[in-house]
Design a protein around this motif. Sequence first.
Motif, PDB file in Angstrom:
ATOM      1  N   GLY A  84      15.400  29.717  21.494  1.00  0.00           N
ATOM      2  CA  GLY A  84      16.115  30.624  21.205  1.00  0.00           C
ATOM      3  C   GLY A  84      15.793  31.793  21.520  1.00  0.00           C
ATOM      4  O   GLY A  84      17.160  32.874  21.227  1.00  0.00           O
ATOM      5  N   TRP A  85      15.013  32.825  21.928  1.00  0.00           N
ATOM      6  CA  TRP A  85      14.692  33.999  21.818  1.00  0.00           C
ATOM      7  C   TRP A  85      15.414  34.827  22.478  1.00  0.00           C
ATOM      8  O   TRP A  85      15.479  33.354  24.102  1.00  0.00           O
ATOM      9  N   ALA A  86      15.507  35.782  23.472  1.00  0.00           N
ATOM     10  CA  ALA A  86      16.558  36.439  24.219  1.00  0.00           C
ATOM     11  C   ALA A  86      14.674  36.264  25.107  1.00  0.00           C
ATOM     12  O   ALA A  86      15.730  36.641  26.592  1.00  0.00           O
ATOM     13  N   ILE A  87      14.001  36.179  25.046  1.00  0.00           N
ATOM     14  CA  ILE A  87      13.140  36.761  25.934  1.00  0.00           C
ATOM     15  C   ILE A  87      11.737  35.817  25.984  1.00  0.00           C
ATOM     16  O   ILE A  87      12.044  34.690  25.213  1.00  0.00           O
ATOM     17  N   GLN A 123      12.664  39.497  17.971  1.00  0.00           N
ATOM     18  CA  GLN A 123      13.403  38.851  19.318  1.00  0.00           C
ATOM     19  C   GLN A 123      14.787  38.632  20.103  1.00  0.00           C
ATOM     20  O   GLN A 123      14.906  37.327  21.043  1.00  0.00           O
ATOM     21  N   GLU A 124      15.636  38.837  19.417  1.00  0.00           N
ATOM     22  CA  GLU A 124      17.417  37.663  19.127  1.00  0.00           C
ATOM     23  C   GLU A 124      17.877  38.300  20.002  1.00  0.00           C
ATOM     24  O   GLU A 124      18.966  37.919  20.776  1.00  0.00           O
ATOM     25  N   PHE A 125      17.809  39.614  20.196  1.00  0.00           N
ATOM     26  CA  PHE A 125      19.404  40.700  20.743  1.00  0.00           C
ATOM     27  C   PHE A 125      18.615  42.178  21.011  1.00  0.00           C
ATOM     28  O   PHE A 125      17.381  41.764  20.600  1.00  0.00           O
ATOM     29  N   LEU A 126      19.369  42.822  21.825  1.00  0.00           N
ATOM     30  CA  LEU A 126      18.048  44.015  22.263  1.00  0.00           C
ATOM     31  C   LEU A 126      18.000  43.641  22.949  1.00  0.00           C
ATOM     32  O   LEU A 126      17.602  45.096  24.171  1.00  0.00           O
ATOM     33  N   GLY A 127      16.736  43.116  23.164  1.00  0.00           N
ATOM     34  CA  GLY A 127      15.705  43.258  24.289  1.00  0.00           C
ATOM     35  C   GLY A 127      15.059  44.748  24.381  1.00  0.00           C
ATOM     36  O   GLY A 127      14.853  45.121  24.799  1.00  0.00           O
ATOM     37  N   ILE A 128      13.931  44.653  23.114  1.00  0.00           N
ATOM     38  CA  ILE A 128      13.001  45.868  22.835  1.00  0.00           C
ATOM     39  C   ILE A 128      12.371  46.378  23.156  1.00  0.00           C
ATOM     40  O   ILE A 128      11.881  47.341  23.515  1.00  0.00           O
ATOM     41  N   ASN A 129      11.347  44.878  23.958  1.00  0.00           N
ATOM     42  CA  ASN A 129       9.855  45.151  24.477  1.00  0.00           C
ATOM     43  C   ASN A 129      10.002  45.804  25.983  1.00  0.00           C
ATOM     44  O   ASN A 129      10.551  45.028  26.861  1.00  0.00           O
ATOM     45  N   VAL A 130       9.160  46.563  26.478  1.00  0.00           N
ATOM     46  CA  VAL A 130       9.162  47.238  27.363  1.00  0.00           C
ATOM     47  C   VAL A 130       9.015  45.428  28.591  1.00  0.00           C
ATOM     48  O   VAL A 130       8.009  44.805  28.470  1.00  0.00           O
ATOM     49  N   GLY A 131       9.744  45.235  29.616  1.00  0.00           N
ATOM     50  CA  GLY A 131       9.428  44.516  30.404  1.00  0.00           C
ATOM     51  C   GLY A 131       9.301  42.771  29.582  1.00  0.00           C
ATOM     52  O   GLY A 131       9.247  41.779  30.681  1.00  0.00           O
TER      53      GLY A 131
END
Length: 466
Positions: A71-74, A203-211
């Motif tokens: 269920g994560w965005a990445i 890690q469910e929203f926003l996409g905060i990690n580079v790449g």
Amino acid sequence: MRNTIDRAAIVAAAALAASAPVAVGAQTTTQEAAPSSTPDVQPATVSALPDDSQTPAPDRYKRFDDLSLKGWAIPYPKVADTILGDKLGVRDALADIGIGISPINTANFQYDFLQNDRGYKGPQLYNGQRITRTNTTVSLTATYDLGQVGLKGGQLATTFSVINNSFPAVNGPKKVRIGRLHYYQELFGGAVDFKLGYIDNTQEFLGINVGGNLATGNLGPQATIPFQLGLSYGGFAAPGFNLRVKSKNGLYNKIGVQRSLPPGGAAAENAVNPGGFRFSPPETGVLMIDEVGFNRPSAAGVKSTWIRAGGIYNTTQFARFGRPGETRDNFALFAAADRQLTQVDPTKPFRGIYAGGTINYAPPQQNFYTQYYEGRLYAVGLLASRPFDLASLVSTFNVYSPQGLAARTPPGQGNYRNTFAVTASYALRVSAGSYLQPGLGVTVHPIYTPRFSPALNGYLSIITLF
């Protein structure tokens, strides 16, 4: 019978190992308790291989990957990228009864080489002013495949975390906590999914990690605003419900409703909810987040694109700066985009150069960090012999609330209205499950008050995935 007994013994041994004491670890927070201009966004505590659809995980690992957290965005890390893999038969034995495990260790360090604090002799004020362990975390995630009991596409998941750091005033409390405890379900062939329970939304929203990479994308970003608003994050889960609808062409909409963390972040949450299980602590309300986006991963001849935007609304009452006793609800807006610019290897289409940017806004009347701008340029697999390394250059610009500065600056002492940072780093995949990421960055106005000179920060991130 002998095989059954041996397998049962392995499972029991794994359970004992998971419950045994582990080295104390830590995780940074985005609280406002101390005047730091470099609050670390709740960073990822795991590593992940890029999602390479052209080269599936080896067959011997697929059954383990199918049990990974969903269920994560990445992409979640693949078992092929772990130190233990399927050695010792532990994962095999657990997978036979529908259980997946993911033990992870991470440690981050920071130091300002210039020490331009103009002779300051008081207590530490910001990360790096002294050698600072900003984040050390030891965690164990376990999942159970509900298909074992006839509920196809369903999963139960929990995480136990030990979090620690050397500067709790800024980076949050040292704590042993439940990191998550939720039920996940896929519907309609994966077109819809939802989570219900105690959720970590990092890690469910926003996409905060580079790449979008958990092991190699930690250094540089300082997007504090969503967590300042009360969004749950690593080590500090909150009861909530997430629902995602996605189409085959990459369009999606994801909605979350959770119990807000209280104003003040991890320290305030820990004070009223030390174990993490309290459903509705004092001074918390309902936080709602909606993200709309387009996410197309790289493939042979197709460059990846990820665009997302949305808003956060929180019914929790936040104190207004300069108006004693007056409170109001809160909101934030966010937008981000990442685009692959080059593609150098059709067999590994994720390799190439990327560019991206992020914008966050929150009203200055009740938010100390009110504007955030980030630009990033990064490359995955610059060297053909090292396809999973990531080189990045990240610039950030934070704007402080004028009302917040007036309320928090001591009389007669000047302040800065913003802070600017540029961080370069290279994340090295040392071996399967082991990452080392050194970095070097300049921060102009490392603290909003007193008025210190720029800092030259050295960074080191060490992540191991078992």
